[in-house]
Scaffold this motif. Structure first.
Motif, short mmCIF file in Angstrom:
data_model
loop_
_atom_site.label_atom_id
_atom_site.label_comp_id
_atom_site.label_asym_id
_atom_site.label_seq_id
_atom_site.Cartn_x
_atom_site.Cartn_y
_atom_site.Cartn_z
N LYS A 69 0.24 14.78 -13.46
CA LYS A 69 -1.22 14.85 -13.52
C LYS A 69 -1.77 13.53 -14.05
O LYS A 69 -1.30 13.02 -15.07
N PRO A 70 -2.78 12.94 -13.36
CA PRO A 70 -3.32 11.66 -13.83
C PRO A 70 -4.01 11.80 -15.18
O PRO A 70 -4.50 12.88 -15.51
N PRO A 71 -4.02 10.70 -15.95
CA PRO A 71 -4.67 10.75 -17.27
C PRO A 71 -6.16 11.05 -17.13
O PRO A 71 -6.79 10.69 -16.14
N ASN A 72 -6.70 11.74 -18.12
CA ASN A 72 -8.12 12.07 -18.18
C ASN A 72 -8.62 12.86 -16.98
O ASN A 72 -9.72 12.65 -16.49
N SER A 73 -7.79 13.78 -16.49
CA SER A 73 -8.26 14.60 -15.36
C SER A 73 -8.38 16.05 -15.76
O SER A 73 -7.92 16.49 -16.75
N TRP A 106 5.99 7.70 4.36
CA TRP A 106 7.10 6.87 3.86
C TRP A 106 7.19 6.97 2.35
O TRP A 106 8.28 7.06 1.79
N ARG A 107 6.03 6.97 1.67
CA ARG A 107 6.00 7.08 0.22
C ARG A 107 6.67 8.37 -0.23
O ARG A 107 7.47 8.37 -1.17
N LYS A 108 6.37 9.48 0.43
CA LYS A 108 6.96 10.76 0.07
C LYS A 108 8.49 10.73 0.24
O LYS A 108 9.22 11.25 -0.61
N VAL A 109 8.96 10.13 1.32
CA VAL A 109 10.41 10.01 1.54
C VAL A 109 11.03 9.15 0.44
O VAL A 109 12.07 9.49 -0.12
N TRP A 110 10.40 8.02 0.14
CA TRP A 110 10.91 7.10 -0.89
C TRP A 110 10.97 7.79 -2.25
O TRP A 110 11.97 7.68 -2.96
N ILE A 111 9.93 8.54 -2.59
CA ILE A 111 9.91 9.26 -3.87
C ILE A 111 11.00 10.32 -3.87
O ILE A 111 11.75 10.45 -4.84
N PRO A 136 0.79 -1.21 0.00
CA PRO A 136 0.00 0.00 0.00
C PRO A 136 0.84 1.28 0.00
O PRO A 136 0.31 2.37 -0.20
N VAL A 137 2.14 1.14 0.17
CA VAL A 137 3.03 2.30 0.17
C VAL A 137 3.48 2.63 -1.24
O VAL A 137 3.34 3.76 -1.70
N CYS A 138 4.00 1.63 -1.97
CA CYS A 138 4.60 1.88 -3.28
C CYS A 138 3.92 1.14 -4.43
O CYS A 138 4.26 1.36 -5.59
N GLY A 139 3.00 0.24 -4.13
CA GLY A 139 2.30 -0.48 -5.18
C GLY A 139 3.00 -1.74 -5.67
O GLY A 139 2.54 -2.37 -6.61
N PHE A 140 4.11 -2.13 -5.04
CA PHE A 140 4.79 -3.36 -5.46
C PHE A 140 3.79 -4.51 -5.38
O PHE A 140 3.18 -4.75 -4.33
N PRO A 141 3.60 -5.25 -6.48
CA PRO A 141 2.51 -6.23 -6.54
C PRO A 141 2.83 -7.64 -6.07
O PRO A 141 2.04 -8.55 -6.31
N ASN A 142 3.95 -7.86 -5.41
CA ASN A 142 4.33 -9.23 -5.09
C ASN A 142 4.73 -9.47 -3.64
O ASN A 142 5.68 -10.21 -3.37
N GLY A 163 -3.07 4.39 -7.52
CA GLY A 163 -3.70 5.70 -7.62
C GLY A 163 -2.82 6.88 -7.24
O GLY A 163 -3.33 7.96 -6.95
N VAL A 164 -1.51 6.68 -7.23
CA VAL A 164 -0.58 7.77 -6.92
C VAL A 164 0.13 8.15 -8.21
O VAL A 164 0.83 7.34 -8.80
N TYR A 165 -0.07 9.40 -8.64
CA TYR A 165 0.51 9.87 -9.89
C TYR A 165 1.55 10.93 -9.60
O TYR A 165 1.28 11.88 -8.86
N LEU A 166 2.73 10.77 -10.18
CA LEU A 166 3.78 11.76 -10.00
C LEU A 166 3.54 12.99 -10.87
O LEU A 166 4.01 14.06 -10.59
#
Length: 94
Positions: free
Chosen positions: A90-94, A50-55, A6-12, A85-88
């Motif tokens: 602007k997300p597409p179609n917004s 944590w996500r903000k620090v990682w980015i 839930p932090v970075c989206g890693f799927p495994n 749902g975290v876009y660095l």
């Protein structure tokens, strides 16, 4: 079964980050290095913090000292983030 970080989206992830009763799994995400039950409970980081620090640090894969030293060939941290749902940009179609 595999789970998504839930932090970075890693799927495994091998374990559900938090159990149904709320306890952390203590699994460390090999992508963002977040340890569920320690980074949040003991160190006080929220997933967003944590996500903000990682980015900010360049979205680096965990280093050799902490575990898996090389990301999988298809690893794309930007796409991972978009998957949760975290876009660095602007997300597409917004």
């Amino acid at each position: 079964m595999i789970y998504t970080c839930p932090v970075c989206g890693f799927p495994n992830l091998n374990e559900l980050p938090r159990s149904e009763s709320g306890g952390g799994s203590y699994e460390i995400c090999p992508s963002c290095d977040f340890e569920f039950g320690y980074t949040d409970d003991a160190q006080g980081y929220s997933y967003e913090q944590w996500r903000k620090v990682w980015i900010k640090k360049g979205m680096k894969w965990r280093n050799e000292e902490t575990g898996i030293s090389h990301p999988p060939p298809e690893w794309d941290p930007v796409k991972q983030l978009e998957g949760i749902g975290v876009y660095l940009k602007k997300p597409p179609n917004s």
